[in-house]
Design a protein around this motif. Structure first.
Motif, PDB file in Angstrom:
ATOM      1  N   GLU A 119      50.036  37.221  76.080  1.00  0.00           N
ATOM      2  CA  GLU A 119      50.380  37.268  74.658  1.00  0.00           C
ATOM      3  C   GLU A 119      50.360  38.710  74.149  1.00  0.00           C
ATOM      4  O   GLU A 119      49.561  39.540  74.591  1.00  0.00           O
ATOM      5  N   LEU A 120      51.240  38.986  73.192  1.00  0.00           N
ATOM      6  CA  LEU A 120      51.297  40.315  72.580  1.00  0.00           C
ATOM      7  C   LEU A 120      49.950  40.692  71.972  1.00  0.00           C
ATOM      8  O   LEU A 120      49.519  41.852  72.039  1.00  0.00           O
ATOM      9  N   SER A 121      49.270  39.721  71.413  1.00  0.00           N
ATOM     10  CA  SER A 121      47.984  39.998  70.760  1.00  0.00           C
ATOM     11  C   SER A 121      46.951  40.562  71.736  1.00  0.00           C
ATOM     12  O   SER A 121      46.057  41.324  71.336  1.00  0.00           O
ATOM     13  N   GLU A 122      47.063  40.226  73.028  1.00  0.00           N
ATOM     14  CA  GLU A 122      46.090  40.697  74.017  1.00  0.00           C
ATOM     15  C   GLU A 122      46.206  42.206  74.235  1.00  0.00           C
ATOM     16  O   GLU A 122      45.193  42.913  74.293  1.00  0.00           O
ATOM     17  N   ILE A 123      47.432  42.706  74.353  1.00  0.00           N
ATOM     18  CA  ILE A 123      47.605  44.138  74.561  1.00  0.00           C
ATOM     19  C   ILE A 123      47.356  44.895  73.263  1.00  0.00           C
ATOM     20  O   ILE A 123      46.822  46.023  73.269  1.00  0.00           O
TER      21      ILE A 123
END
Length: 611
Positions: free
Chosen positions: A16-20
């Motif tokens: 997920e984008l939120s992880e990076i």
């Protein structure tokens, strides 16, 4: 420079984008100017940039190849750009090719071997869509950091430990790292970190990660067998001047304002003089001086180089009251790893404040000059080993005077004991732990020459960069080290010992090579000043608060040291007694760092109670 990060789910599950974003957000402390992210299926890359070179804007982004099959983030400065451009046979010019794009082009042409062509300070992460693998690498000197861990199927890279691991209130430590830190006298391990789940990509290495395998390969190491021999001294000098000039140029080129930490010693004046001769934009010196501790004050020598270059912008930090550990327990900024330089934070911070006020983007540091020139008294053992008896006796006599030894004492300590392998100072570690650490580092014994072996270890131990990174890059500038250019290190390591040390005088090649660039009064200095008074003063002034913290050291509880011996040695320093072995200061900073970062049961009660 930049903080970089990458995530690869080896089970090929979506990232997920939120992880990076979460990781890069914590990297903003060292890269607050720009942030960028890229995600595709089970791979993500991110970057937080500190913009020290306004002419390199494209390097702030996650870059991709023309066909969109290769993606890269890099924390880098490449010093051989024109050479690479010529080898790549690209139509782009030096001015239009940013450093990250150059690494990408090199990877496209040479694949994993690209690192063998790169000169500079770098850490980078490549995602190769066709090969379905991550390729990550660090520069030979390990100037730029890169850490990694695995969690929930994700293989994660980051420039900072704190962005991928909890670093405060830790309940379980990696004791292998702690023991090696003490064995290496205050230098971090090549691969381990204080945290069990986080590893460090070793310097001069690259890593390949795919769904099935993880491989680490070392692509660079000092060549212990290489020897350079020229016909005369002038050829050695010409080669040195060329390499040193390239090193300084690469660290100030395209920088509008550069500060130099300037003492009256050989290393910093060599950097300052070379930088002024290159005439790149504004270069100004910052010096720590002493009004009361006159033995540590170097203004007498500093004035010679200031006069030579007609310097009118000299900044001084009066440091008499900037002792080690000042303000304990709040004596340093918080770091992810221990570092001996933290003890001197009180003196370092004002220098960085001045650099910020002057809007400098780069600060040059003369650190590691001693290491790369390899001075240690055990060099004379090589003369004895080669039966150069007259030279051995001449050097032994000079060393005896320098170290306040009898001639027979110097011969035994620096010559005979070195050949027998009995010359190394004991460490603070308990004997059993010391032996375990020594066994892990047996590869260092591949160098039989005692003097050369000590130089190798000095170079290995010259890495204290993460503290300077926090200190400088959190304040918008970058610290750079001209003496740790890989070309210069390789050259100096391969020279005959007489080109580095002769007549018990250090850095003889540097002294000869920089005549005219550095004033003779500095080049001919026989000794350097000492700031030991800041050690005595710090332990004296902070002792009432420090002593209770050292009575029951965590390092003793972990079974690494004898707590009573440790406390006794620090107390001896407090009374003005310095021994030849400074590894107890590595133990001191490690102990204080552990106490700050270790979880304490009473903290839970306090938090619940106050809540």
């Amino acid at each position: 420079m930049s903080g970089i990060a990458g995530i690869f789910n080896r089970s090929l599950k979506k990232v997920e984008l939120s992880e990076i974003i979460k990781i890069v957000y914590k990297l903003k402390i060292i890269g607050n100017d720009y942030q960028d992210y890229w995600v595709r299926d089970y791979v993500a890359l991110g970057k937080a940039t500190l913009q020290v070179n306004e002419r390199n804007q494209d390097s702030t982004n996650v870059l991709s190849s023309e066909n969109g099959e290769i993606y890269i983030v890099a924390d880098c400065r490449i010093d051989n750009k024109q050479e690479l451009i010529d080898l790549l046979q690209t139509n782009l010019t030096n001015s239009s090719m940013n450093d990250t794009k150059l690494i990408l082009k090199a990877y496209q042409k040479w694949g994993h071997d690209c690192v063998k062509y790169l000169i500079g300070d770098f850490a980078f992460i490549v995602w190769d869509c066709e090969k379905q693998q991550i390729f990550a690498a660090r520069d030979p000197m390990g100037m730029r950091p890169l850490f990694y861990k695995t969690i929930n199927g994700n293989f994660i890279f980051s420039s900072l430990i704190r962005s991928i691991e909890k670093t405060m209130e830790v309940s379980e430590w990696n004791t292998t790292y702690l023991a090696d830190f003490l064995y290496r006298k205050g230098t971090c391990s090549e691969e381990e970190t204080p945290y069990k789940s986080v590893k460090r990509l070793p310097k001069g290495s690259y890593m390949i990660v795919d769904p099935h395998d993880i491989k680490i390969n070392k692509y660079w190491d000092l060549d212990v067998g290489k020897q350079i021999k020229y016909k005369n001294d002038s050829e050695y000098e010409e080669h040195f001047r060329d390499l040193f000039s390239k090193s300084v140029r690469g660290r100030i080129e395209n920088i509008d304002c550069t500060g130099v930490l300037l003492s009256g010693g050989l290393d910093s004046t060599s950097i300052y003089g070379s930088a002024k001769n290159l005439a790149y934009n504004k270069v100004f010196p910052i010096s720590c001086v002493f009004d009361r501790y006159t033995d540590g004050d170097e203004r007498y020598y500093i004035r010679y180089i200031l006069d030579q270059y007609r310097e009118r912008d000299h900044k001084c930090v009066v440091s008499d009251d900037l002792w080690i550990l000042k303000g304990y327990p709040n004596f340093s900024i918080e770091t992810d790893e221990p570092n001996r330089n933290q003890l001197s934070y009180a003196m370092l911070k004002p220098c960085y404040n001045i650099a910020m006020e002057q809007k400098a983007k780069v600060l040059l540091n003369g650190y590691a000059g001693d290491q790369v020139f390899g001075f240690n008294p055990y060099y004379i053992a090589d003369f004895l080993k080669k039966f150069r008896i007259l030279k051995f006796l001449q050097e032994s006599s000079k060393l005896a005077k320098s170290y306040n030894y009898t001639l027979s004492g110097a011969i035994k300590e620096f010559g005979v004991n070195a050949i027998k392998g009995e010359h190394e100072q004991p460490t603070v570690l308990l004997p059993k732990v010391h032996d375990q650490c020594q066994e892990r580092y047996q590869n260092e014994n591949k160098i039989k020459n005692p003097g050369l072996r000590m130089q190798y270890r000095y170079i290995e131990r010259s890495q204290g960069f993460h503290f300077a990174q926090f200190l400088s890059e959190t304040n918008g500038l970058e610290t750079r080290y001209p003496f740790l250019d890989v070309r210069l290190v390789e050259y100096l390591f391969s020279l005959p010992i007489e080109q580095k040390i002769d007549d018990a005088q250090t850095k003889v090649l540097l002294r000869r090579s920089l005549r005219g660039i550095v004033p003779d009064e500095i080049l001919d200095r026989p000794t350097k000043s000492s700031t030991d008074m800041l050690i005595f003063q710090g332990l004296k002034n902070e002792w009432d608060k420090l002593y209770p913290a050292l009575q029951k050291p965590l390092l003793a509880e972990l079974g690494l040291i004898d707590g009573k011996v440790f406390l006794n040695q620090i107390d001896r320093y407090r009374h003005g007694e310095l021994s030849k072995s400074m590894d107890f200061f590595g133990a001191l900073i490690l102990e204080l760092w552990l106490q700050e970062h270790t979880y304490k049961k009473e903290q839970l009660y306090d938090k619940v109670y106050h809540f």
